[in-house]
Write a protein that holds these residues in place. Sequence first.
Motif, PDB file in Angstrom:
ATOM      1  N   ALA A  21     -51.077  13.423  10.087  1.00 46.60           N
ATOM      2  CA  ALA A  21     -52.445  13.315  10.607  1.00 46.60           C
ATOM      3  C   ALA A  21     -53.467  13.744   9.559  1.00 46.60           C
ATOM      4  N   TYR A  22     -53.176  14.850   8.867  1.00 45.77           N
ATOM      5  CA  TYR A  22     -54.106  15.363   7.853  1.00 45.77           C
ATOM      6  C   TYR A  22     -54.393  14.339   6.757  1.00 45.77           C
ATOM      7  N   PHE A  23     -53.354  13.574   6.369  1.00 45.06           N
ATOM      8  CA  PHE A  23     -53.508  12.658   5.241  1.00 45.06           C
ATOM      9  C   PHE A  23     -53.815  11.218   5.673  1.00 45.06           C
ATOM     10  N   ASN A  88     -52.724  23.396  15.526  1.00 42.04           N
ATOM     11  CA  ASN A  88     -51.621  22.432  15.408  1.00 42.04           C
ATOM     12  C   ASN A  88     -51.169  21.881  16.752  1.00 42.04           C
ATOM     13  N   ILE A  89     -51.475  22.580  17.846  1.00 39.95           N
ATOM     14  CA  ILE A  89     -51.080  22.058  19.160  1.00 39.95           C
ATOM     15  C   ILE A  89     -51.714  20.703  19.422  1.00 39.95           C
ATOM     16  N   TRP A  90     -52.893  20.446  18.843  1.00 43.20           N
ATOM     17  CA  TRP A  90     -53.515  19.134  19.059  1.00 43.20           C
ATOM     18  C   TRP A  90     -53.358  18.188  17.875  1.00 43.20           C
ATOM     19  N   ILE A  91     -52.956  18.714  16.722  1.00 44.54           N
ATOM     20  CA  ILE A  91     -52.751  17.835  15.572  1.00 44.54           C
ATOM     21  C   ILE A  91     -51.364  17.194  15.612  1.00 44.54           C
ATOM     22  N   ARG A  92     -50.348  17.936  16.038  1.00 45.40           N
ATOM     23  CA  ARG A  92     -49.000  17.359  16.108  1.00 45.40           C
ATOM     24  C   ARG A  92     -48.936  16.113  16.987  1.00 45.40           C
ATOM     25  N   PRO A  93     -49.570  16.097  18.179  1.00 46.15           N
ATOM     26  CA  PRO A  93     -49.531  14.870  18.984  1.00 46.15           C
ATOM     27  C   PRO A  93     -50.214  13.687  18.313  1.00 46.15           C
ATOM     28  N   LEU A  94     -51.198  13.941  17.461  1.00 44.46           N
ATOM     29  CA  LEU A  94     -51.825  12.844  16.729  1.00 44.46           C
ATOM     30  C   LEU A  94     -50.818  12.202  15.771  1.00 44.46           C
ATOM     31  N   SER A  95     -50.018  13.035  15.137  1.00 40.64           N
ATOM     32  CA  SER A  95     -48.959  12.504  14.271  1.00 40.64           C
ATOM     33  C   SER A  95     -47.949  11.712  15.090  1.00 40.64           C
ATOM     34  N   MET A  96     -47.673  12.180  16.299  1.00 33.95           N
ATOM     35  CA  MET A  96     -46.764  11.443  17.182  1.00 33.95           C
ATOM     36  C   MET A  96     -47.330  10.072  17.515  1.00 33.95           C
ATOM     37  N   CYS A 170     -56.148  19.503  25.581  1.00 39.28           N
ATOM     38  CA  CYS A 170     -54.977  18.875  24.963  1.00 39.28           C
ATOM     39  C   CYS A 170     -53.984  18.400  26.013  1.00 39.28           C
ATOM     40  N   PHE A 171     -53.567  19.298  26.908  1.00 41.47           N
ATOM     41  CA  PHE A 171     -52.564  18.835  27.874  1.00 41.47           C
ATOM     42  C   PHE A 171     -53.159  17.869  28.882  1.00 41.47           C
ATOM     43  N   ALA A 172     -54.443  17.997  29.207  1.00 38.23           N
ATOM     44  CA  ALA A 172     -55.076  17.078  30.159  1.00 38.23           C
ATOM     45  C   ALA A 172     -55.246  15.691  29.541  1.00 38.23           C
ATOM     46  N   PHE A 173     -55.663  15.645  28.282  1.00 36.24           N
ATOM     47  CA  PHE A 173     -55.866  14.364  27.607  1.00 36.24           C
ATOM     48  C   PHE A 173     -54.565  13.580  27.526  1.00 36.24           C
ATOM     49  N   TYR A 174     -53.494  14.246  27.117  1.00 36.14           N
ATOM     50  CA  TYR A 174     -52.236  13.522  26.950  1.00 36.14           C
ATOM     51  C   TYR A 174     -51.574  13.207  28.279  1.00 36.14           C
ATOM     52  N   ARG A 175     -51.764  14.042  29.270  1.00 37.68           N
ATOM     53  CA  ARG A 175     -51.252  13.698  30.600  1.00 37.68           C
ATOM     54  C   ARG A 175     -51.872  12.389  31.074  1.00 37.68           C
ATOM     55  N   ASP A 176     -53.156  12.233  30.817  1.00 40.43           N
ATOM     56  CA  ASP A 176     -53.843  10.996  31.187  1.00 40.43           C
ATOM     57  C   ASP A 176     -53.416   9.834  30.288  1.00 40.43           C
ATOM     58  N   LEU A 177     -53.333  10.076  28.979  1.00 44.49           N
ATOM     59  CA  LEU A 177     -52.979   9.024  28.030  1.00 44.49           C
ATOM     60  C   LEU A 177     -51.563   8.504  28.276  1.00 44.49           C
ATOM     61  N   PHE A 178     -50.635   9.396  28.591  1.00 48.04           N
ATOM     62  CA  PHE A 178     -49.256   8.974  28.824  1.00 48.04           C
ATOM     63  C   PHE A 178     -49.154   7.993  29.981  1.00 48.04           C
ATOM     64  N   GLU A 179     -50.041   8.153  30.968  1.00 48.86           N
ATOM     65  CA  GLU A 179     -50.050   7.220  32.100  1.00 48.86           C
ATOM     66  C   GLU A 179     -50.723   5.908  31.717  1.00 48.86           C
TER      67      GLU A 179
END
Length: 304
Positions: A21-23, A88-96, A170-179
Amino acid sequence: MKHRIDSVKNRTLRSFSVLRAYFTLPFSPKTVPSVYPLFGVILKDFFFLQFFEKWHIYKIPVVHVDHPLDQKVPFTPERVDIYFDFINIWIRPLSMLLARFGLKKGLPLCREWIDRLKKTYKEAGRFYRFCLSTTDRPKYKKSAAFLKIHLFDPHFCCVPSLHIAIVVLCFAFYRDLFERKDFTDEEKSRWNAELYENAVAIAETVLYVKQHSVNCIPAALYMMTKIHSDIIDTDMCIDFINALFREQTDISEEDKREINKHIQYMYERFFLEGLHYEDWREPVQRWISNYEELKKSSDLSDLL
């Protein structure tokens, strides 16, 4: 697409390197329009704001928001690495997302997150410019991590807590995005649980390392309910409050109940009062403007 899903579905989010994500994000035309304004808002409304206050360039009122319940949580410096993981809790999911979707589809999803994060910092900054807040944190400097904290954090942006705001987002955004993006049941189950557990751990740690007060948490949850109401609601916030310290053994059950009861009361108070105002800041401004006087009261129940 299937090969991409197969390559990531059995991995934890922690296994994704933040370097991807950083690069990528600061150099892609699809995310540059969001990344650099985010940097600007963080500098202007968080770092510069605090240092300009420290250097007496700004003269914004500063309120100590400590509460007696803060003493129920033992100072535990060993947890500082958890505290720092709020980045990093919100940067790691961006890499995912980049690994799972590729650049063409992944970058627009990353930009969605960045825009929400920018809005969060900007709204918190609006409140900080009205009133800054601090707590009596220990002068503990026995590790490099705490030296970094004392060097780079003047500690004037406590209410609302951006640590709390970001991990909940972070957890709310991805809970919504996963759906919305039809993630597999396996992915949703694994990653929702990981994000939630990490968010709770970080939220607890802001109290363990004495960077925040119990009063900083409800203000942040209330702000997020108002500015991201499409993905964060009151039920989600109450559940989150009730999850705090549930698994911890160094705080008595009675003290846990008192802490959670206070946080929930303050959250509900802000939310109900906020129904009468267009600007979410109003009830928190009213509370913090009177807090110093309330602390002088001999009846500690007045602090509620």
